[in-house]
Structures are given as C-alpha cells and as structure tokens.
Design a protein around this motif. Structure first.
Motif, short mmCIF file in Angstrom:
data_model
loop_
_atom_site.label_atom_id
_atom_site.label_comp_id
_atom_site.label_asym_id
_atom_site.label_seq_id
_atom_site.Cartn_x
_atom_site.Cartn_y
_atom_site.Cartn_z
N TRP A 42 0.82 -1.21 0.00
CA TRP A 42 0.00 0.00 0.00
C TRP A 42 0.86 1.27 0.00
O TRP A 42 0.57 2.22 -0.72
CB TRP A 42 -0.94 0.00 1.19
N SER A 46 1.03 4.31 -2.51
CA SER A 46 0.84 5.68 -2.03
C SER A 46 1.98 6.59 -2.45
O SER A 46 1.78 7.76 -2.77
CB SER A 46 0.68 5.69 -0.51
N LEU A 250 -5.34 10.58 -2.15
CA LEU A 250 -5.66 9.35 -1.43
C LEU A 250 -4.39 8.70 -0.90
O LEU A 250 -4.37 8.15 0.21
CB LEU A 250 -6.41 8.38 -2.36
N ASN A 253 -3.20 11.14 2.10
CA ASN A 253 -3.91 11.02 3.37
C ASN A 253 -4.03 9.58 3.86
O ASN A 253 -3.65 9.26 4.98
CB ASN A 253 -5.30 11.64 3.26
N ALA A 254 -4.55 8.70 3.01
CA ALA A 254 -4.71 7.30 3.44
C ALA A 254 -3.35 6.63 3.62
O ALA A 254 -3.19 5.76 4.48
CB ALA A 254 -5.57 6.54 2.44
N ALA A 264 -6.53 3.77 7.44
CA ALA A 264 -6.31 4.16 6.05
C ALA A 264 -7.63 4.22 5.29
O ALA A 264 -7.85 5.13 4.47
CB ALA A 264 -5.36 3.18 5.37
N ALA A 268 -9.24 7.56 3.56
CA ALA A 268 -9.56 7.64 2.13
C ALA A 268 -10.97 8.17 1.91
O ALA A 268 -11.19 9.08 1.09
CB ALA A 268 -9.41 6.26 1.49
N THR A 271 -11.29 11.87 2.80
CA THR A 271 -10.64 12.73 1.80
C THR A 271 -11.61 13.08 0.68
O THR A 271 -11.75 14.24 0.29
CB THR A 271 -9.39 12.03 1.24
#
Length: 436
Positions: A42, A46, A250, A253-254, A264, A268, A271
């Motif tokens: 992830w 990101s 995304l 922030n996540a 997370a 998302a 956001t």
C-alpha cells in the motif's frame, strides 16, 4: 579553479561512511525490519500517488491558471522542486527531518547520522514505521518534501527569476521544511506536545501557504495586477490537474496511516467526502457573491477541501470530515478573494488563500473533531495544542522564508526585469514558447 572543491564534494560520502559517529550500523531511530507485506504494497502505491500530485498534477493545476506566456516557467517550478528536493533529501534532508531523536537540539531539528542515507539498508526500518522497509519510508516522506516548495511557487508565479527559485527551493528545504517536519513528525517538540497533523496540514500546507504569502509580499504584485486581464489561459489543464491531485491525495492522506488498515480506509473516504463538501461550500458563496458559479471555483473548492481535511483525515469520523470540508470551502474563498482584495497583495495562484487558510482551518478543527473512536492517537486532541503548533509553524516559516528571500535578493536577484515579465517568462527565462 573548481577542481579541488569538486573533488572534496565527491569524497564527502566516503568520509562520512568511514566515520563511526555518522555511519553507525544501526541508528538509534532504526530497528530490524519486521516486514508487513500488505502495508508495504500500500505504501509503495501511495508513494507513486503522492509523486503524481506534483508531476503532472500540480504542474497542470498551476500551469492552467497562469497566462499562456508563463505556462512553461510555471511547470518548470514543479519539475525543479522535484529534482532539487530529491537530491537534497538523499544528502541531508531525510537526516535533518527524521534523523536520530537523540541528536535533536531541543527538539527542533534532526541529527546528522543519516547523511547520504548512511546506515540505511534493505533490512532496516524507521522506528515510526516498523513494518516498512526504511528505503520505502524514505521515498514516501520524500514525496511530501517535494510538493511543499512546489506549492509555494503558486504565490510568486509569473515574476520570479528561475535562478532565484532554484536557490530558494534549496535553502527553504534545509532551513524551513526539514526542521518543521522534525518538530511535528520526527520526534521534535511539537509532536511531543501533542500537536496532531495526520498528513501534513501544518507541515505541508500551512508551511507552504505562509511562505507563499511572504514571497508575494516581498516580491510585490505582477505588473498590471488589478488592471490587466490575468485570467487562466486553460481551465482544462487546471481541471485535469485537479483530478490528478484528488486521486493522488488518497495516497497523501490514506497512506499516512502507514499501514493497510481501517484508519487508512476512513482517511480515504474522509478525503473524498471533504473535497466534495468544500466544492459545494465554495460554489455557494461564489454564486451569492458573483451571481454565477464557475468551473475554477468548483476546482478550487475541491482542493480547499483536500487541504482542510489533511491534518484530520485519519483522526475524525465522516461527520467531522464533512463539516471540515463544508467550512474549508467558504474559508478558502474568503482567503483567495476577499482577503486578497482587502489587502491588495498578489498571491498569484492563491497559495496562501487555499493552502494557508485551508491548513489553518483544518488544523484547528482537528482539535475539535478528532475522536479516539477512529484513532487512539486522537485522545490527546485539543484546540490549544493545535493553535500552539500553528503559531510555531507560521513563525518559523515566515521568518525563515523572509531571510531566504533576502539571500536570493542579494545573490541571484528576485524578479525578472519589467520588460521580461511583460514578454513572458517562458521565452525570457527558458527560451521556449507554447504555440496554439
């Protein structure tokens, strides 16, 4: 004449590597890696998403809002920020931001142990993210460091020398960004106080917004400001850039949950929700004020909501995110339109009006809406700590930015000549033009 200095620079990594004090096998802030494969996947994603925010996201968002004669120079700022900050992050920025907390001076700046990433290996992890390879943590945090000075360029667009912007980005990263990053996220005094900044409301947006305001005030307005037509040359570019920013956010922030988990997931959703609420809030106020809605207003509202929810994304529930977005839209409209009109300063692309104001609103409301039911870290949330953190970030950023601009003024110079500005920075600074 340059041979000896260049030789010394070339051998510096070897000197640092040979120094036990600067190249310990395992630094105080590191731990043996206990790999979490899902979270690693992830955060890899990101990292790519946040990098997308600068190029091409912010480059197109800003590039569409300037006049056609300044599109190339505006996009060049985002590109230069990426190149300069990446190299500086490798040399010293990461160490100053997230270096050993034991080396911190009163919690204001990180240590020097990780210069040139000494001591970092595929089997080390930073203490703040023990499930991630440290190289991935470094890359992810780099993308935040890249976009922050690129945001500032929106305030001085269409009038700063490119040579000045290069020197400005270099000094600003080391003198302003890295210390503030350490103070909030890297084990410094603000983090210890309990200042909450989930994904960069203070570190990125307030920091960049205040710096942008100082740049706008020091450089003065563009020639013809308030008289000539300075409308965006291509709102399609700006719309595409907004879409890329929204998707990239995304990861911003996540991804700041540092794991593939429930926090997370809520970050998302928050956001997207806050961006939509702010777009509505901005448009309602604009419709009342100007008697018609605009595409630029909708796009600006989306970004305002993204900025506002950033410090709170993984700390509030969706009701809190909705209210933060709904309030951020009108607040940023007031900053970008009414405040600028009242004080007659030329923040070209509203770096302060959107990022500064939105970051301030979001940081304060984080103290109001953060809840331990979403994230245990929110148990310490209060408005007073948030206010203390904001004042500190604004003071450090404002004073540091002013001093850096003075250095630029007396070395490279700050502004292009009036004739060059009128002709356009694309040709006068870069020898290139956009043909339509």
């Amino acid at each position: 004449m340059l041979r000896k200095p260049l030789l010394a620079l070339a051998t510096l990594p070897l000197i640092l590597t040979a120094s036990p004090a600067l190249a310990a096998p395992l630094l105080a802030h590191q731990a043996p890696l206990q790999l979490n494969e899902a979270s690693t996947a992830w955060i890899l994603t990101s990292t790519a998403l946040v990098l997308l925010m600068t190029l091409p996201g912010l480059a197109l968002f800003y590039g569409g809002m300037v006049r056609r004669k300044n599109v190339i120079s505006t996009i060049a700022h985002s590109t230069a920020a990426l190149a300069i900050v990446t190299v500086l992050w490798f040399i010293a920025g990461y160490s100053l931001s997230f270096g050993s907390s034991g080396e911190a001076t009163n919690g204001f700046v990180g240590g020097l142990q990780a210069l040139f990433l000494n001591g970092v290996t595929p089997t080390t992890a930073h203490g703040l993210a023990p499930g991630l390879p440290e190289f991935l943590w470094i890359a992810y945090q780099l993308t935040f460091a890249i976009i922050t000075p690129a945001l500032i360029a929106g305030a001085f667009a269409e009038r700063m020398k490119f040579s000045a912007s290069i020197l400005f980005f270099t000094l600003w990263h080391l003198i302003v960004y890295a210390p503030i990053c350490h103070q909030v996220w890297g084990g410094g005094w603000m983090g210890s106080l309990g200042v909450l900044d989930f994904a960069g409301g203070a570190v990125v947006h307030v920091n960049a917004g205040v710096a942008g305001l100082v740049c706008a005030l020091v450089l003065g307005p563009r020639h013809g400001f308030g008289r000539d037509n300075m409308a965006p040359h291509n709102l399609a570019f700006t719309a595409i850039g907004t879409g890329l920013l929204l998707v990239g956010w995304l990861g911003f922030n996540a991804g700041s949950a540092w794991a593939a988990d429930g926090i997370a997931a809520v970050a998302a959703f928050n956001t997207i929700l806050a961006a939509a609420a702010a777009a509505i809030g901005w448009t309602v106020v604009e419709w009342i004020d100007h008697k018609r809605p605009t595409l630029l207003g909708l796009l600006s509202g989306v970004v305002a909501g993204l900025v506002g929810v950033t410090p709170a994304a993984g700390l509030v529930d969706p009701k809190g995110a909705f209210l933060i977005g709904l309030l951020s839209g009108p607040a940023c409209y007031a900053g970008a339109v009414w405040l600028k009109r009242a004080f007659k300063y030329d923040d070209s692309l509203d770096a302060f009006g959107v990022h500064g104001i939105g970051g301030i609103v979001g940081a304060l409301l984080t103290g109001v809406f953060a809840t331990a039911a979403i994230n245990p870290a929110a148990a310490s949330a209060n408005v007073l700590n948030q206010l203390i953190g904001l004042v500190a970030v604004m003071a450090w950023s404002g004073v540091g930015t002013f001093l850096i601009l003075m250095i630029c003024k007396f070395t490279t110079g700050l502004r292009v000549a009036k004739e060059e500005e009128i002709e356009g920075l694309d040709y006068t600074q870069h020898g290139e033009t956009i043909h339509q």
